[in-house]
Design a protein around this motif. Structure first.
Motif, PDB file in Angstrom:
ATOM      1  N   LEU A   1       0.872  -1.169   0.000  1.00 20.46           N
ATOM      2  CA  LEU A   1       0.000   0.000   0.000  1.00 20.46           C
ATOM      3  C   LEU A   1       0.908   1.216   0.000  1.00 20.46           C
ATOM      4  N   GLU A   2       0.640   2.166  -0.886  1.00 16.54           N
ATOM      5  CA  GLU A   2       1.465   3.361  -0.979  1.00 16.54           C
ATOM      6  C   GLU A   2       0.591   4.612  -0.918  1.00 16.54           C
ATOM      7  N   LYS A   3       1.117   5.622  -0.261  1.00 16.43           N
ATOM      8  CA  LYS A   3       0.495   6.938  -0.260  1.00 16.43           C
ATOM      9  C   LYS A   3       1.498   7.908  -0.864  1.00 16.43           C
ATOM     10  N   LYS A   4       1.087   8.559  -1.949  1.00 12.92           N
ATOM     11  CA  LYS A   4       1.962   9.511  -2.621  1.00 12.92           C
ATOM     12  C   LYS A   4       1.413  10.920  -2.416  1.00 12.92           C
ATOM     13  N   CYS A   5       2.279  11.833  -1.980  1.00  8.43           N
ATOM     14  CA  CYS A   5       1.888  13.220  -1.725  1.00  8.43           C
ATOM     15  C   CYS A   5       2.687  14.152  -2.624  1.00  8.43           C
ATOM     16  N   LYS A   6       2.069  15.262  -2.958  1.00  5.25           N
ATOM     17  CA  LYS A   6       2.776  16.311  -3.690  1.00  5.25           C
ATOM     18  C   LYS A   6       2.508  17.635  -2.995  1.00  5.25           C
ATOM     19  N   VAL A   7       3.593  18.360  -2.646  1.00  6.73           N
ATOM     20  CA  VAL A   7       3.506  19.635  -1.949  1.00  6.73           C
ATOM     21  C   VAL A   7       4.502  20.597  -2.583  1.00  6.73           C
ATOM     22  N   HIS A   8       4.015  21.730  -3.076  1.00 10.04           N
ATOM     23  CA  HIS A   8       4.877  22.744  -3.703  1.00 10.04           C
ATOM     24  C   HIS A   8       5.753  22.133  -4.805  1.00 10.04           C
ATOM     25  N   GLY A   9       5.198  21.200  -5.553  1.00  7.29           N
ATOM     26  CA  GLY A   9       5.927  20.612  -6.669  1.00  7.29           C
ATOM     27  C   GLY A   9       6.862  19.477  -6.299  1.00  7.29           C
ATOM     28  N   LEU A  10       7.013  19.177  -5.007  1.00  6.01           N
ATOM     29  CA  LEU A  10       7.874  18.090  -4.556  1.00  6.01           C
ATOM     30  C   LEU A  10       7.027  16.887  -4.152  1.00  6.01           C
ATOM     31  N   CYS A  11       7.606  15.685  -4.302  1.00  6.76           N
ATOM     32  CA  CYS A  11       6.847  14.452  -4.064  1.00  6.76           C
ATOM     33  C   CYS A  11       7.428  13.642  -2.907  1.00  6.76           C
ATOM     34  N   SER A  12       6.558  12.945  -2.217  1.00 12.77           N
ATOM     35  CA  SER A  12       6.987  12.007  -1.181  1.00 12.77           C
ATOM     36  C   SER A  12       6.136  10.751  -1.286  1.00 12.77           C
ATOM     37  N   LYS A  13       6.650   9.663  -0.732  1.00 13.35           N
ATOM     38  CA  LYS A  13       5.912   8.400  -0.787  1.00 13.35           C
ATOM     39  C   LYS A  13       6.157   7.612   0.492  1.00 13.35           C
ATOM     40  N   ARG A  14       5.075   7.087   1.066  1.00 16.52           N
ATOM     41  CA  ARG A  14       5.143   6.168   2.188  1.00 16.52           C
ATOM     42  C   ARG A  14       4.528   4.841   1.758  1.00 16.52           C
ATOM     43  N   SER A  15       4.989   3.753   2.343  1.00 15.56           N
ATOM     44  CA  SER A  15       4.464   2.448   1.923  1.00 15.56           C
ATOM     45  C   SER A  15       4.409   1.484   3.096  1.00 15.56           C
ATOM     46  N   ALA A  16       3.606   0.452   2.921  1.00 17.76           N
ATOM     47  CA  ALA A  16       3.454  -0.603   3.929  1.00 17.76           C
ATOM     48  C   ALA A  16       3.119  -1.905   3.212  1.00 17.76           C
ATOM     49  N   ARG A  17       3.672  -2.997   3.690  1.00 16.74           N
ATOM     50  CA  ARG A  17       3.369  -4.305   3.125  1.00 16.74           C
ATOM     51  C   ARG A  17       1.945  -4.719   3.492  1.00 16.74           C
ATOM     52  N   VAL A  18       1.248  -5.326   2.531  1.00 17.21           N
ATOM     53  CA  VAL A  18      -0.062  -5.918   2.774  1.00 17.21           C
ATOM     54  C   VAL A  18      -0.073  -7.310   2.150  1.00 17.21           C
ATOM     55  N   THR A  19      -0.954  -8.154   2.633  1.00 18.66           N
ATOM     56  CA  THR A  19      -1.025  -9.524   2.137  1.00 18.66           C
ATOM     57  C   THR A  19      -2.100  -9.637   1.050  1.00 18.66           C
ATOM     58  N   PRO A  20      -2.026 -10.673   0.201  1.00 27.55           N
ATOM     59  CA  PRO A  20      -3.083 -10.893  -0.784  1.00 27.55           C
ATOM     60  C   PRO A  20      -4.459 -11.023  -0.132  1.00 27.55           C
ATOM     61  N   GLU A  21      -4.513 -11.645   1.053  1.00 29.87           N
ATOM     62  CA  GLU A  21      -5.787 -11.805   1.745  1.00 29.87           C
ATOM     63  C   GLU A  21      -6.346 -10.451   2.180  1.00 29.87           C
ATOM     64  N   GLN A  22      -5.472  -9.564   2.627  1.00 30.31           N
ATOM     65  CA  GLN A  22      -5.913  -8.228   3.013  1.00 30.31           C
ATOM     66  C   GLN A  22      -6.416  -7.441   1.804  1.00 30.31           C
ATOM     67  N   VAL A  23      -5.733  -7.588   0.682  1.00 33.44           N
ATOM     68  CA  VAL A  23      -6.188  -6.905  -0.529  1.00 33.44           C
ATOM     69  C   VAL A  23      -7.540  -7.450  -0.973  1.00 33.44           C
ATOM     70  N   GLN A  24      -7.718  -8.755  -0.897  1.00 28.94           N
ATOM     71  CA  GLN A  24      -9.013  -9.337  -1.238  1.00 28.94           C
ATOM     72  C   GLN A  24     -10.104  -8.778  -0.338  1.00 28.94           C
ATOM     73  N   SER A  25      -9.788  -8.585   0.938  1.00 28.95           N
ATOM     74  CA  SER A  25     -10.761  -8.000   1.861  1.00 28.95           C
ATOM     75  C   SER A  25     -11.115  -6.574   1.436  1.00 28.95           C
ATOM     76  N   LEU A  26     -10.105  -5.798   1.068  1.00 24.93           N
ATOM     77  CA  LEU A  26     -10.360  -4.430   0.609  1.00 24.93           C
ATOM     78  C   LEU A  26     -11.267  -4.422  -0.616  1.00 24.93           C
ATOM     79  N   LEU A  27     -10.987  -5.305  -1.567  1.00 27.84           N
ATOM     80  CA  LEU A  27     -11.791  -5.363  -2.791  1.00 27.84           C
ATOM     81  C   LEU A  27     -13.219  -5.797  -2.495  1.00 27.84           C
ATOM     82  N   ALA A  28     -13.386  -6.566  -1.414  1.00 26.98           N
ATOM     83  CA  ALA A  28     -14.728  -7.023  -1.031  1.00 26.98           C
ATOM     84  C   ALA A  28     -15.450  -6.025  -0.140  1.00 26.98           C
TER      85      ALA A  28
END
Length: 231
Positions: A88-115
């Motif tokens: 899972l990634e969150k990408k931000c843009k502030v004053h033309g500059l970019c940052s990114k944070r991320s976290a591992r998720v499992t296939p089962e968690q993604v399936q839950s999100l899709l459901a």
């Protein structure tokens, strides 16, 4: 024990659209000068598949198109055909500059999100997952569009520079197929490659010269926005 958000560092991110002949010349030059991403395949490239989230009123898309100075977007991502390694990634843009944070998720968690089952996010000890839960509840953020492309990436340690050539950008036909590497996609940028140059505080002169393409045009090129044209 719950974790706090880490200190976020911002980077420059320059994007350009180039044509196949320009891509051919540039790629040949970069291969002579810089090493490929160590995770790339034998040909130096790999596939990137992302599922982007947005609100019912397309907040992320509208802010991108309107050039809003502070904006963010969430996405799920995997590489190649390995759906066992998801982030899972969150990408931000502030004053033309970019940052990114991320976290591992499992296939089962993604399936839950899709459901539509988000409860596990609130129980997570990772701040980013809990933040996604708050946005899912507060902004009605939902899975929106799958974006897929083939990436050739190079890196240069001075300046922490990463150069990428994203080719064959295509859009998925539905978020439920996100975890299916064999899903069908619709081309959205036939005949064009997205060149991205990402760096920290400064861009080394060697990089500036290496990525020169005559008459290239800088563009606010969002692959997510391009793929949303086919909704």
């Amino acid at each position: 024990m719950m974790t706090n958000p880490p200190t976020v560092s911002f980077r420059h991110e320059d994007k350009h659209q180039i044509h196949p002949r320009e891509d051919l010349v540039l790629a040949k030059r970069l291969r002579l000068l810089f090493p490929h991403d160590p995770y790339a395949g034998a040909d130096g490239s790999y596939r990137v598949t992302s599922l982007y989230f947005d609100t019912p009123y397309d907040k992320a898309l509208r802010e991108k198109r309107d050039g809003v100075d502070r904006r963010e977007k969430f996405r799920l991502r995997y590489y190649g055909t390995d759906t066992g390694f998801l982030r899972l990634e969150k990408k931000c843009k502030v004053h033309g500059l970019c940052s990114k944070r991320s976290a591992r998720v499992t296939p089962e968690q993604v399936q839950s999100l899709l459901a539509g089952d988000y409860a596990f996010l609130l129980r997570s000890d990772h701040a980013l997952l809990r933040e996604l839960y708050s946005k899912l509840q507060g902004q009605c953020l939902r899975p929106k569009t799958v974006v897929c492309y083939d990436r050739e990436a190079f890196f240069y340690p001075p300046g922490n520079v990463r150069i990428t050539l994203d080719r064959n950008v295509r859009s998925g036909l539905g978020s439920l197929d996100f975890l299916n590497p064999q899903a069908r996609y619709v081309p959205v940028m036939e005949g064009l490659t997205v060149l991205e140059v990402k760096y920290d505080a400064f861009l080394p002169e060697l990089i500036r010269m290496a990525v020169q393409v005559p008459n290239r045009r800088a563009a606010a090129c969002s692959k997510y926005a391009l793929c949303r044209r086919y909704d």
